[in-house]
Design a protein around this motif. Structure first.
Motif, short mmCIF file in Angstrom:
data_model
loop_
_atom_site.label_atom_id
_atom_site.label_comp_id
_atom_site.label_asym_id
_atom_site.label_seq_id
_atom_site.Cartn_x
_atom_site.Cartn_y
_atom_site.Cartn_z
N ASP A 15 37.93 71.92 72.15
CA ASP A 15 37.97 72.86 71.03
C ASP A 15 37.95 72.19 69.66
N ASN A 18 32.59 71.48 66.04
CA ASN A 18 32.19 72.60 65.20
C ASN A 18 31.41 73.62 66.03
N LYS A 19 31.20 74.80 65.47
CA LYS A 19 30.57 75.90 66.21
C LYS A 19 29.18 75.56 66.72
N GLY A 20 28.40 74.87 65.90
CA GLY A 20 27.04 74.52 66.31
C GLY A 20 27.02 73.59 67.51
N THR A 22 29.46 73.20 69.69
CA THR A 22 30.01 73.95 70.82
C THR A 22 28.95 74.87 71.43
N ALA A 23 28.22 75.58 70.59
CA ALA A 23 27.16 76.48 71.07
C ALA A 23 26.07 75.70 71.79
N THR A 65 38.94 76.04 77.04
CA THR A 65 39.07 74.69 76.50
C THR A 65 39.91 73.83 77.44
N LEU A 138 38.66 79.52 74.49
CA LEU A 138 38.13 78.93 73.26
C LEU A 138 38.28 79.96 72.16
N ARG A 139 38.80 79.55 71.03
CA ARG A 139 39.02 80.47 69.90
C ARG A 139 38.23 79.99 68.71
#
Length: 139
Positions: A15, A18-20, A22-23, A65, A138-139
């Motif tokens: 976790d 960053n979002k990118g 992770t995606a 996570t 995951l948050r």
């Protein structure tokens, strides 16, 4: 794994990315799963004006996570013992120039030396639940 609806998909990703990133990890892991188990992908749909809309996974995808006290290596070993499918994302994939270089780098390491930072698990719902029941969302 005959009936796809008896199964479950769980992605486990650290976790602290960053979002990118992770995606991207989730997308790569799901592409590997769909290639190995194409039955999870639903049929294509056709609109009234004959445009094809490709199918996607028929199962929900849970993203969890990994707690700091669990290693991916141990999680994968437990997954194998449970008879569930898994695939993993190695951090080194970000820095290699080609898939051949990536493959070669893997062949130079033992399994416990791999730089794993994402895993997808697919298998019978009860087995996957047992493997992942204490992992946070995951948050």
């Amino acid at each position: 794994m005959s009936n796809v609806f008896e199964n479950k998909i769980v992605i486990i990703i650290d976790d602290d990315m960053n979002k990118g990133v992770t995606a991207n990890r989730a997308a790569v892991l799901m592409s590997g799963l769909a290639a190995k188990h194409p039955a999870i992908v639903g049929k294509s749909h056709i609109t009234r004006d004959n445009i094809s809309i490709e199918g996607f996974t028929q199962l929900p995808i849970i993203i969890l996570t990994r707690p700091e006290d669990k290693t991916y290596s141990d999680l994968i070993k437990s997954t194998r013992q449970a008879g569930c499918y898994h695939t993993m994302f190695l951090r080194r994939a970000e820095g290699v120039r080609s898939y051949a270089d990536y493959s070669e780098s893997i062949s130079e390491d033992n399994f416990d030396e791999l730089d794993i930072d994402g895993v997808v698990i697919y298998g019978k719902r009860k087995k996957v639940d047992k493997l992942t029941k204490n992992l946070p969302s995951l948050r």
